[in-house]
Design an enzyme around this catalytic site. Sequence first.
Site, short mmCIF file in Angstrom:
data_model
loop_
_atom_site.label_atom_id
_atom_site.label_comp_id
_atom_site.label_asym_id
_atom_site.label_seq_id
_atom_site.Cartn_x
_atom_site.Cartn_y
_atom_site.Cartn_z
N TYR A 171 24.21 36.07 25.36
CA TYR A 171 25.44 36.62 26.04
C TYR A 171 26.52 36.78 25.13
O TYR A 171 27.31 37.76 25.36
CB TYR A 171 25.41 35.62 27.22
CG TYR A 171 26.66 36.00 28.06
CD1 TYR A 171 26.66 36.61 29.33
CD2 TYR A 171 27.82 35.40 28.05
CE1 TYR A 171 27.78 36.92 30.22
CE2 TYR A 171 28.83 35.65 28.67
CZ TYR A 171 28.72 36.29 29.77
OH TYR A 171 30.13 36.70 30.57
N1 LIG Z 1 32.35 35.45 36.71
C1 LIG Z 1 32.58 34.55 35.45
O1 LIG Z 1 32.57 33.44 35.54
C2 LIG Z 1 32.61 35.16 34.14
C3 LIG Z 1 32.79 34.54 33.04
C4 LIG Z 1 33.18 35.29 31.97
C5 LIG Z 1 32.87 36.70 31.62
N2 LIG Z 1 32.59 37.22 32.68
C6 LIG Z 1 32.31 38.68 32.80
O2 LIG Z 1 33.06 39.36 33.61
C7 LIG Z 1 32.34 40.34 34.06
C8 LIG Z 1 32.33 40.29 35.50
O3 LIG Z 1 31.61 39.35 36.20
P1 LIG Z 1 31.46 39.13 37.39
O4 LIG Z 1 31.03 37.60 37.58
O5 LIG Z 1 32.58 39.52 38.35
O6 LIG Z 1 30.15 40.08 37.94
P2 LIG Z 1 29.24 40.29 39.35
O7 LIG Z 1 30.05 39.29 40.19
O8 LIG Z 1 27.78 39.88 39.03
O9 LIG Z 1 29.38 41.71 39.60
C9 LIG Z 1 29.11 42.58 38.49
C10 LIG Z 1 29.29 44.21 39.16
O10 LIG Z 1 28.76 45.07 38.12
C11 LIG Z 1 27.73 45.80 38.67
N3 LIG Z 1 26.56 46.01 37.75
C12 LIG Z 1 25.94 45.13 37.14
N4 LIG Z 1 25.08 45.70 36.38
C13 LIG Z 1 25.12 47.00 36.22
C14 LIG Z 1 24.75 48.10 35.60
N5 LIG Z 1 23.77 48.05 34.86
N6 LIG Z 1 25.02 49.43 36.02
C15 LIG Z 1 26.14 49.57 37.01
N7 LIG Z 1 26.65 48.66 37.58
C16 LIG Z 1 26.21 47.46 37.36
C17 LIG Z 1 27.44 45.11 39.89
O11 LIG Z 1 27.04 45.66 40.90
P3 LIG Z 1 25.25 46.06 41.15
O12 LIG Z 1 24.59 44.81 41.02
O13 LIG Z 1 25.09 46.80 42.53
O14 LIG Z 1 24.99 47.08 40.00
C18 LIG Z 1 28.83 44.59 40.35
O15 LIG Z 1 29.35 45.56 40.94
C19 LIG Z 1 31.16 40.43 33.17
O16 LIG Z 1 31.17 41.30 32.22
C20 LIG Z 1 30.76 38.96 33.09
O17 LIG Z 1 29.92 38.84 31.78
C21 LIG Z 1 32.36 36.76 33.84
#
Ligand SMILES: NC(=O)c1ccc[n+]([C@@H]2O[C@H](COP(=O)([O-])OP(=O)(O)OC[C@H]3O[C@@H](n4cnc5c(N)ncnc54)[C@H](OP(=O)(O)O)[C@@H]3O)[C@@H](O)[C@H]2O)c1
Length: 264
Positions: free
Chosen positions: A157
Amino acid sequence: MDLGFTGASAVVVGGTRGIGYATAVCLAREGCRLGIVGRDESRVSETARALRAAGSPDVLELAADTTSAAAVDAVFDQVRGRWGALNALINTVGPAGAGRLEDLTDAAWATTVDQAAISAIRCVRAALPLLRHAEWARIVHVTAMSVQRQSPGLIAYTAAKSALLSATKNLARTLAPDGILVNAVAPGPILTDWARPVLASAGIAEQDPAAAFQLLQKGHGMSVDLGRFGLPEEVATVIAFCASHANSFMTGAHLNVDGGSDFL
Ligand SMILES: NC(=O)c1ccc[n+]([C@@H]2O[C@H](COP(=O)([O-])OP(=O)(O)OC[C@H]3O[C@@H](n4cnc5c(N)ncnc54)[C@H](OP(=O)(O)O)[C@@H]3O)[C@@H](O)[C@H]2O)c1
């Protein structure tokens, strides 16, 4: 402060849940036209309804998987057909990708790199003619705090997010002559869907971000000076600024939105 989104257009890739959804809501309230990308078609439609209700004058429903080049091309063909140009591309899709060295096969590494980095690059490539056609344009990528503070359980990751950061900085230089500003935001632990089962299995209520953080600190040695999980909205406001016309002199930056950490 007027961010300058009235009459502007933005595509939020991964805009149906978590940080991407919160960003889309933020932009809708600013009067921005929005394209929303996610794989789950019904969730895309549900999100579009919420964004119209929040104030967006035009929402494009763009159900697609960003790991497919054809699907990504189709997304930006639709944007071209509807708006002809694009002011902001926000890439929030990231990999599930947790695992230590011994846990991850070559295929798992390849999937992680595709979801974290190549997906975003694919979207940039497809959106670039539209961004170049706009009066002003911005690109925002979402990396992670782990890029700056390694965790053994996030080896693929973090390596993939590091690739995305490198590409972000390269694009900032490459696209500066076009006036396209490119930045990355690095969240710390944010209370989104991934955290819910982890908290539930430890008997911690998700309404208690401080207790939730204690669990992460114990399990992963994470350092967050504010001592709690962040909320998606707290990252969204920073992404929104990076994506806005109001951001006129910041490019190639990597912004921590992590509640404070111990890296220098
Ligand atoms: N949350 C944390 O603690 C955290 C910390 C550090 C970094 N981040 C980064 O921040 C970003 C957002 O995280 P999050 O936790 O908000 O994610 P999340 O809640 O899992 O939401 C992910 C979004 O991306 C869409 N998605 C995932 N794979 C996809 C694909 N292949 N094609 C099109 N759409 C896709 C999902 O919809 P569908 O599943 O319907 O496709 C959803 O809308 C990510 O890059 C993550 O690595 C998050």
